[in-house]
Design a protein around this motif. Sequence first.
Motif, PDB file in Angstrom:
ATOM      1  N   SER A  45     -15.214  22.422   1.441  1.00 55.68           N
ATOM      2  CA  SER A  45     -15.686  21.799   0.204  1.00 55.68           C
ATOM      3  C   SER A  45     -14.556  21.270  -0.680  1.00 55.68           C
ATOM      4  CB  SER A  45     -16.502  22.814  -0.597  1.00 55.68           C
ATOM      5  OG  SER A  45     -15.707  23.952  -0.902  1.00 55.68           O
ATOM      6  N   LEU A  46     -13.344  21.663  -0.397  1.00 59.42           N
ATOM      7  CA  LEU A  46     -12.206  21.254  -1.218  1.00 59.42           C
ATOM      8  C   LEU A  46     -11.913  19.762  -1.024  1.00 59.42           C
ATOM      9  CD1 LEU A  46     -10.093  22.592  -3.110  1.00 59.42           C
ATOM     10  CD2 LEU A  46      -8.660  22.921  -1.105  1.00 59.42           C
ATOM     11  N   LYS A  47     -11.785  19.034  -2.129  1.00 60.09           N
ATOM     12  CA  LYS A  47     -11.426  17.612  -2.038  1.00 60.09           C
ATOM     13  C   LYS A  47      -9.908  17.505  -1.925  1.00 60.09           C
ATOM     14  CE  LYS A  47     -11.815  13.097  -4.292  1.00 60.09           C
ATOM     15  NZ  LYS A  47     -12.285  12.438  -3.061  1.00 60.09           N
ATOM     16  N   ILE A  48      -9.453  16.847  -0.863  1.00 63.46           N
ATOM     17  CA  ILE A  48      -8.009  16.722  -0.627  1.00 63.46           C
ATOM     18  C   ILE A  48      -7.610  15.258  -0.723  1.00 63.46           C
ATOM     19  CG2 ILE A  48      -6.128  17.157   0.983  1.00 63.46           C
ATOM     20  CD1 ILE A  48      -7.934  19.310   2.255  1.00 63.46           C
ATOM     21  N   ILE A  49      -6.718  14.977  -1.655  1.00 66.57           N
ATOM     22  CA  ILE A  49      -6.185  13.628  -1.817  1.00 66.57           C
ATOM     23  C   ILE A  49      -4.892  13.539  -1.014  1.00 66.57           C
ATOM     24  CG2 ILE A  49      -5.239  11.981  -3.476  1.00 66.57           C
ATOM     25  CD1 ILE A  49      -7.040  13.516  -5.568  1.00 66.57           C
ATOM     26  N   LYS A  50      -4.797  12.555  -0.162  1.00 62.91           N
ATOM     27  CA  LYS A  50      -3.591  12.391   0.639  1.00 62.91           C
ATOM     28  C   LYS A  50      -2.440  11.947  -0.263  1.00 62.91           C
ATOM     29  CE  LYS A  50      -6.156  11.337   4.828  1.00 62.91           C
ATOM     30  NZ  LYS A  50      -6.482  10.324   5.864  1.00 62.91           N
ATOM     31  N   GLY A  51      -1.299  12.637  -0.128  1.00 60.62           N
ATOM     32  CA  GLY A  51      -0.197  12.355  -1.036  1.00 60.62           C
ATOM     33  C   GLY A  51       1.167  12.461  -0.390  1.00 60.62           C
ATOM     34  N   ILE A  52       2.177  12.168  -1.206  1.00 64.99           N
ATOM     35  CA  ILE A  52       3.576  12.235  -0.779  1.00 64.99           C
ATOM     36  C   ILE A  52       4.454  12.395  -2.016  1.00 64.99           C
ATOM     37  CG2 ILE A  52       3.997   9.743  -0.938  1.00 64.99           C
ATOM     38  CD1 ILE A  52       5.762   9.978   1.566  1.00 64.99           C
ATOM     39  N   GLU A  53       5.609  12.998  -1.851  1.00 66.19           N
ATOM     40  CA  GLU A  53       6.645  12.986  -2.893  1.00 66.19           C
ATOM     41  C   GLU A  53       7.846  12.238  -2.302  1.00 66.19           C
ATOM     42  OE1 GLU A  53       9.063  15.940  -5.974  1.00 66.19           O
ATOM     43  OE2 GLU A  53       7.458  16.744  -4.728  1.00 66.19           O
ATOM     44  N   SER A  62      18.560  11.783  -8.332  1.00 68.32           N
ATOM     45  CA  SER A  62      17.305  11.786  -7.593  1.00 68.32           C
ATOM     46  C   SER A  62      16.128  11.636  -8.549  1.00 68.32           C
ATOM     47  CB  SER A  62      17.147  13.091  -6.807  1.00 68.32           C
ATOM     48  OG  SER A  62      18.088  13.173  -5.761  1.00 68.32           O
ATOM     49  N   VAL A  63      15.253  10.702  -8.235  1.00 67.91           N
ATOM     50  CA  VAL A  63      14.011  10.512  -8.981  1.00 67.91           C
ATOM     51  C   VAL A  63      12.875  10.594  -7.970  1.00 67.91           C
ATOM     52  CG1 VAL A  63      12.650   8.954 -10.418  1.00 67.91           C
ATOM     53  CG2 VAL A  63      15.136   9.041 -10.708  1.00 67.91           C
ATOM     54  N   HIS A  64      11.985  11.553  -8.150  1.00 72.47           N
ATOM     55  CA  HIS A  64      10.910  11.757  -7.185  1.00 72.47           C
ATOM     56  C   HIS A  64       9.644  11.052  -7.650  1.00 72.47           C
ATOM     57  CE1 HIS A  64      12.877  15.615  -5.357  1.00 72.47           C
ATOM     58  NE2 HIS A  64      13.552  14.502  -5.131  1.00 72.47           N
ATOM     59  N   VAL A  65       9.084  10.276  -6.732  1.00 71.92           N
ATOM     60  CA  VAL A  65       7.893   9.478  -7.027  1.00 71.92           C
ATOM     61  C   VAL A  65       6.718  10.045  -6.239  1.00 71.92           C
ATOM     62  CG1 VAL A  65       6.878   7.176  -7.030  1.00 71.92           C
ATOM     63  CG2 VAL A  65       9.356   7.439  -7.342  1.00 71.92           C
ATOM     64  N   LEU A  66       5.700  10.468  -6.947  1.00 69.69           N
ATOM     65  CA  LEU A  66       4.488  10.958  -6.299  1.00 69.69           C
ATOM     66  C   LEU A  66       3.575   9.787  -5.978  1.00 69.69           C
ATOM     67  CD1 LEU A  66       3.923  13.964  -8.684  1.00 69.69           C
ATOM     68  CD2 LEU A  66       4.362  14.169  -6.238  1.00 69.69           C
TER      69      LEU A  66
END
Length: 259
Positions: A45-53, A62-66
Amino acid sequence: MHSNFSDGKMEALDLIKYCEKKGLNVISITDHDNILSHKINYEGSLKIIKGIELSTKRNNESVHVLGYFRENSDLRELEAYLEMMEKSRIERALKIISLLKEHFDIDITLDDFENYKGVIARPHIAKAIIKKGYDYTINEIFEKMIGDDCPCYVPSSDLKTEDGLALLKRANALTVLAHPVLLKKNDYHDVLALGFDGVEAIYPLNTLGFERKLREEYDGKLIFTAGSDFHGDTMHKDVADVVLDGYETKLFLDKLANK
């Protein structure tokens, strides 16, 4: 949050089930510079959004972009870049290993890395040093050896922040500046002005004053997200300790759906 596809301890599926157990409703696994978690087969039931850092660099920092991907995101260009970056991460690790030997007489190899499945990150190196019996803590290793501006530091990426941002936007991702509170050589106002969709306003190392300032400055202009930066260890907050409320989650999901 991070799985062991980058520098987290938990298998991606175990992490998802852990979040489910903690009562979360919507999550995203944002591993460093890879999208291997996207292939996990989860039925629940958990909604999972596909992502990356995504690792980028600006003003020698270093600047991390989600990146949070929509249903119609096209990841082909991003996948080609990440494949190239995976090889460069191995080269980076070998450079760090060489510098550790030169500056601290620490002798480790790639074979000493534990739990490595995707992208090699600095925590893998720190844990390998401890595993080989050297008397340092992870914090000491980062502060003295492999942290930014330390003798054995090698940047993870030469990708400019604006180029990384554009790469994710071409993939039709929602772009969010990760943990602006950690920036030292960049003013977060200048970084956000590059064209981000949102900012990680809720983060474990934020002071209440900093979060309030972000909210006041960007209310109605950017979306707000929350990140526990969970890695599965005692150094980071638990997945359920840093969360968005229902209203802000709806705003995020609406933006993700182009509403």
